[in-house]
Design an enzyme around this catalytic site. Structure first.
Site, PDB file in Angstrom:
ATOM      1  N   ASP A 251       0.827  -1.198   0.000  1.00 31.76           N
ATOM      2  CA  ASP A 251       0.000   0.000   0.000  1.00 31.76           C
ATOM      3  C   ASP A 251       0.867   1.255   0.000  1.00 31.76           C
ATOM      4  O   ASP A 251       1.888   1.315   0.695  1.00 31.76           O
ATOM      5  CB  ASP A 251      -0.904  -0.008   1.240  1.00 31.76           C
TER       6      ASP A 251
ATOM      7  N   GLU B 268      13.461 -15.803  -1.323  1.00 30.10           N
ATOM      8  CA  GLU B 268      13.651 -17.006  -0.510  1.00 30.10           C
ATOM      9  C   GLU B 268      12.415 -17.899  -0.552  1.00 30.10           C
ATOM     10  O   GLU B 268      12.513 -19.118  -0.395  1.00 30.10           O
ATOM     11  CB  GLU B 268      13.934 -16.625   0.942  1.00 30.10           C
TER      12      GLU B 268
END
Length: 541
Positions: free
Chosen positions: A210, A252
């Site tokens: 956001d 990851e």
């Protein structure tokens, strides 16, 4: 908990995914208290599978006082009790993934709620404390510090500064209840990196960021000088180091990011999409574009051009939880979108808007890249008029009541025409009132109507997934769109494998290019074989 890693074959799913935005509070009410919840979403997973979406983007579901619809977060690791529990969220993520639907969550890094533990501690600790260093506290100007520290304007209108009882002011670019974090403080960065890991470990596939261009501020917090470069709080260079560290975490887990980046400078916008930063960003130029063939073509060309240098896929969206619904917007004299232009009582031709929204659906879903669909758009819902005494959006109040706010696109969905509250929930009245005639848009009615908006979206998403012409192959930097020569007011482009999309925005019926079959049309074709105005068609050539 182990991360939910996609296989190598699906690692690029996000490049051309169809992603459905869920505003939990208004989606479906599972416990009958008038507020949408995770139980309601879980119950509707079969509907979402049948719709044909690849992922769900959830607006904030965290613990929140709901001063700004959940974008005032009190705890990023806790589900708000109105929506359910963390265990329910984990179950929802897993169940959706088992059905082939991934989950994207919303992170709100620019600010927190004034009920967040950090901010409460800052208020208690007082002036000059380390706790206040996590935010932007300043003394005011004037003889007694009675003037705000600078002249900035809030995103919701008015000053973004609120004075405390001890005389200090704190910064909030949005509502008073949303104090901005100090992203120059290492603890703020560590906390958000930990939050990302927390949710990736629970199986989410992506994160929507956001207000992604607002986090960093000039440490001097100077007055705003129009045209100043760099801007004191928008698109500062410090942001890119933040997002590089985030990207390392996402990599990851094979996670993806989509940023809310409102920037007019296309070169600056593209920097956020470099290979070591965000994967995608929302395309607001297309969303706000009027229903005009030349302007739409320019918006499409500009979007593809700004993404090409960094090899990022474009995103296409017609509406979201902040924007006037497509059916209403396209039925007005001014068909573009601008927050500053929102007023009460704007005349709307819903029949015209619906016809254009159907055509726009085929246009947006035919473009190369990812497509975002806001809940209820597939039902053709119009913007609702909310009674003045029921408006909750802080944007309405911060602008002195002249702006109707964003509640009109957040009205709870109609699921079953003959059930209480149009099937949203069985017991309590919805948190926002559903207007008269709302049940006419119910999903159960539309599901059995081959000419409904819902049926159009279902078929379009099915074709988008099954027809080879829509594929991008997951390859970066490939345009995969070729414009065709047409009459004025008509947009026509070819993808691959003989797929052609034609949209007629002219006043008269348009001639179609040679074709071997019609895959889907947004409305009936002209008896003579032409394409009527405000109609789109997918052709096989």
């Amino acid at each position: 908990m182990a991360a939910n890693r996609p296989s190598e074959a699906t690692a690029n799913w996000w490049r051309d995914a169809a992603i459905y935005q869920i505003y939990v509070r208004s989606f479906a009410d599972g416990d009958g208290d008038g507020t949408g919840d995770l139980a309601g979403v879980r119950a509707k997973l079969p509907y979402l599978v049948e719709l044909g979406v690849d992922a769900l983007w959830f607006t904030p579901w965290y613990l929140s006082p709901l001063a700004d619809g959940g974008y005032d977060v009190a705890d990023y690791r806790t589900i708000d009790p109105a929506f359910g529990t963390l265990a329910e969220a984990e179950k929802l993520i897993a169940e959706a993934r088992g059905l082939g639907i991934r989950t994207i969550i919303d992170i709100v890094p620019n600010h927190v709620s004034d009920q967040h533990a950090w901010f409460r501690a800052a208020l208690e600790a007082g002036s000059g404390s380390p706790e206040r260093d996590l935010f932007h506290f300043r003394t005011g100007r004037g003889a007694d510090g009675e003037i705000p520290p600078n002249d900035w304007v809030s995103e919701f209108g008015g000053t973004p500064w609120t004075r405390m009882d001890d005389g200090e002011w704190y910064l909030h670019l949005f509502a008073t209840q949303q104090p901005d974090l100090n992203w120059a403080h290492p603890a703020v960065r560590r906390e958000h990196e930990d939050v990302l890991r927390f949710w990736f470990e629970r199986g989410v596939s992506g994160v929507r960021i956001d207000s992604a261009a607002l986090l960093a501020k000039d440490p001097a917090l100077p007055d705003f000088v129009r045209g100043s470069d760099p801007h004191p709080f928008v698109d500062r260079d410090e942001l890119h180091d933040i997002y590089r560290s985030w990207r390392a975490i996402a990599d990851e887990y094979d996670g993806v990011f989509v940023g809310e980046v409102w920037l007019p400078d296309t070169e600056r916008f593209a920097r956020y999409l470099r290979p070591d930063e965000l994967h995608t960003a929302f395309n607001f130029n297309f969303l706000a574009c009027p229903w005009d063939s030349a302007l739409l073509r320019t918006a499409i060309d500009d979007t593809l051009a700004e993404h090409a240098p960094v090899g990022a896929p474009a995103t296409w969206v017609l509406c979201n939880h902040d924007v006037t619904r497509t059916v209403t917007r396209y039925g007005r004299a001014e068909t573009g979108f601008d927050f500053a232009a929102k007023t009460f009582g704007t005349p709307t031709d819903l029949a015209l808007g619906t016809r254009r929204a159907r055509a726009a659906a085929l246009l947006s879903l035919a473009l190369p890249g990812a497509a975002y669909l806001y809940q209820g758009e597939e039902l053709g819902l119009p913007e609702a008029d909310i009674p003045l005494d029921r408006i909750q959006d802080p944007m309405h109040f911060r602008k002195g009541g002249t702006d109707p706010g964003r509640d009109g696109c957040r009205v709870p969905l109609p699921w079953a025409a003959k059930e209480p509250h149009a099937g949203f929930g069985a017991t309590a009245a919805p948190w926002l009132p559903q207007p008269d005639g709302w049940s006419d848009y119910a999903a159960d009615l539309q599901g059995g109507d081959p000419d409904s908006m819902l049926s159009l979206y279902r078929e379009a998403l099915r074709l988008r997934r099954s027809e080879p012409g829509f594929e991008t192959g997951g390859e970066p930097g490939i345009r995969r769109l070729t414009w065709l020569d047409t009459a004025p007011g008509v947009l026509a482009f070819a993808r691959t494998d003989g797929l052609v999309c034609v949209v007629n925005l002219a006043d008269e019926a348009a001639e179609l290019p040679p074709y071997t079959g019609i895959l889907l049309a947004s409305g009936p074709l002209d008896p003579a074989g032409g394409l009527p105005r405000d109609t789109a068609v997918w052709l096989r050539t």
